[in-house]
Write an enzyme that holds these catalytic residues in place. Structure first.
Site, PDB file in Angstrom:
ATOM      1  N   TYR A 180       6.646  -9.966   7.116  1.00 49.82           N
ATOM      2  CA  TYR A 180       6.640  -8.522   7.343  1.00 49.82           C
ATOM      3  C   TYR A 180       7.214  -8.204   8.716  1.00 49.82           C
ATOM      4  O   TYR A 180       7.115  -9.005   9.653  1.00 49.82           O
ATOM      5  CB  TYR A 180       5.209  -7.970   7.291  1.00 49.82           C
ATOM      6  CG  TYR A 180       4.637  -7.784   5.908  1.00 49.82           C
ATOM      7  CD1 TYR A 180       4.694  -6.545   5.271  1.00 49.82           C
ATOM      8  CD2 TYR A 180       4.017  -8.839   5.246  1.00 49.82           C
ATOM      9  CE1 TYR A 180       4.148  -6.371   4.010  1.00 49.82           C
ATOM     10  CE2 TYR A 180       3.470  -8.672   3.981  1.00 49.82           C
ATOM     11  CZ  TYR A 180       3.538  -7.436   3.371  1.00 49.82           C
ATOM     12  OH  TYR A 180       2.999  -7.258   2.121  1.00 49.82           O
TER      13      TYR A 180
ATOM     14  N   ASP B 285       0.822  -1.208   0.000  1.00 51.53           N
ATOM     15  CA  ASP B 285       0.000   0.000   0.000  1.00 51.53           C
ATOM     16  C   ASP B 285       0.857   1.259   0.000  1.00 51.53           C
ATOM     17  O   ASP B 285       2.076   1.209   0.192  1.00 51.53           O
ATOM     18  CB  ASP B 285      -0.896   0.027   1.237  1.00 51.53           C
ATOM     19  CG  ASP B 285      -1.960  -1.053   1.207  1.00 51.53           C
ATOM     20  OD1 ASP B 285      -2.370  -1.439   0.101  1.00 51.53           O
ATOM     21  OD2 ASP B 285      -2.370  -1.505   2.290  1.00 51.53           O
TER      22      ASP B 285
END
Length: 261
Positions: free
Chosen positions: A109, A51
């Site tokens: 992540y 994003d």
């Protein structure tokens, strides 16, 4: 010939990974640079679309080319064409059946929080600032309730386009390193905003506002409205993508390179 590249980028000045009209995207910058070096139009596929504002130290892409170039052209040559906040870390020739997204078996992540009363200066856009004291041990214990293959409806964005809410979280840890609190999470794949929504909920456990058992209750509810707010994009890094060993892809340090706790 199909080539895979390891990519690092700082997402603060981009409207996400995906190419879009009239706004900066990481994909557009890479395709422009690759097309110049290959001397033909290049389209790329990535392991995971990030994003706006999200960073990566372990993104993987692939592209097809008819250009006969030394491997250094796909590293040093591409880097010379890229802006300073995007870089190629490695290049590797792969089989034609390799796909950066569909061949991947896991993504990892890290979410990094600067946990001090006053905001940081030097790393202002590279970490998320949270001024309330956080109990990383409590956050870590709560996070263990999310392990395994589960329905993560409560942690997916309303605009998520995935056909299924089921994902398999293979590992999750939260620990403190001085002024920093780090979430490290690996799964077969992630839903839209899934990591940031998990972090937003764990923050409420870390401050003591919610008990650690609350995370399990959120999961069982299968309702996005009962979980915490979406955590900021700053501080989130795609640090690794796992592939079958027979592809022989390089495995550099996870990163961020300035922080390898």
């Amino acid at each position: 010939m199909r080539i895979a590249l390891g990519i690092e980028y700082f997402g603060a000045d981009y409207y996400g990974w995906q190419r879009q009209r009239e706004v900066n995207s990481v994909q557009q910058e890479l395709e422009t640079a690759l097309s110049r070096v290959a001397n033909h139009p290049v389209e790329i596929q990535c392991a995971g679309r990030t994003d706006a504002g999200v960073n990566a130290t372990g993104q993987v892409i692939h592209f097809d080319t008819t250009a006969n170039r030394q491997m250094s052209a796909w590293t040093l040559g591409i880097n010379a064409q890229l802006p300073d906040d995007i870089a190629v870390r490695w290049a590797h020739v792969v089989d034609d059946n390799f796909h950066a997204r569909f061949s991947a078996t896991a993504r990892r992540y890290r979410y990094i929080i600067y946990n001090e009363p006053l905001r940081p200066g030097i790393l202002a856009k590279g970490v998320s600032h949270y001024y309330h004291p956080l109990n990383a041990d409590q956050m870590n214990e709560a996070g263990q309730l999310l392990l395994g293959e589960r329905d993560f409806t409560s942690f997916r964005a309303a605009q998520c386009q995935s056909n299924t809410p089921f994902r398999n979280i293979m590992s999750l840890s939260v620990h403190r390193a001085g002024s920093y609190v780090i979430l490290d999470i690996q799964a077969n794949a992630f839903l839209h905003h899934m990591v940031r929504n998990i972090m937003g909920s764990l923050l409420l456990v870390g401050t003591g506002e919610k008990p650690k058992e609350w995370i399990g209750e959120i999961l069982d509810a299968k309702d996005r409205t009962v979980s915490g707010a979406t955590a900021k994009a700053e501080g989130l890094y795609l640090v690794d993508v796992t592939y079958p060993l027979h592809y022989g892809l390089p495995k550099p340090p996870l990163g961020p390179l300035w922080f390898n706790a």
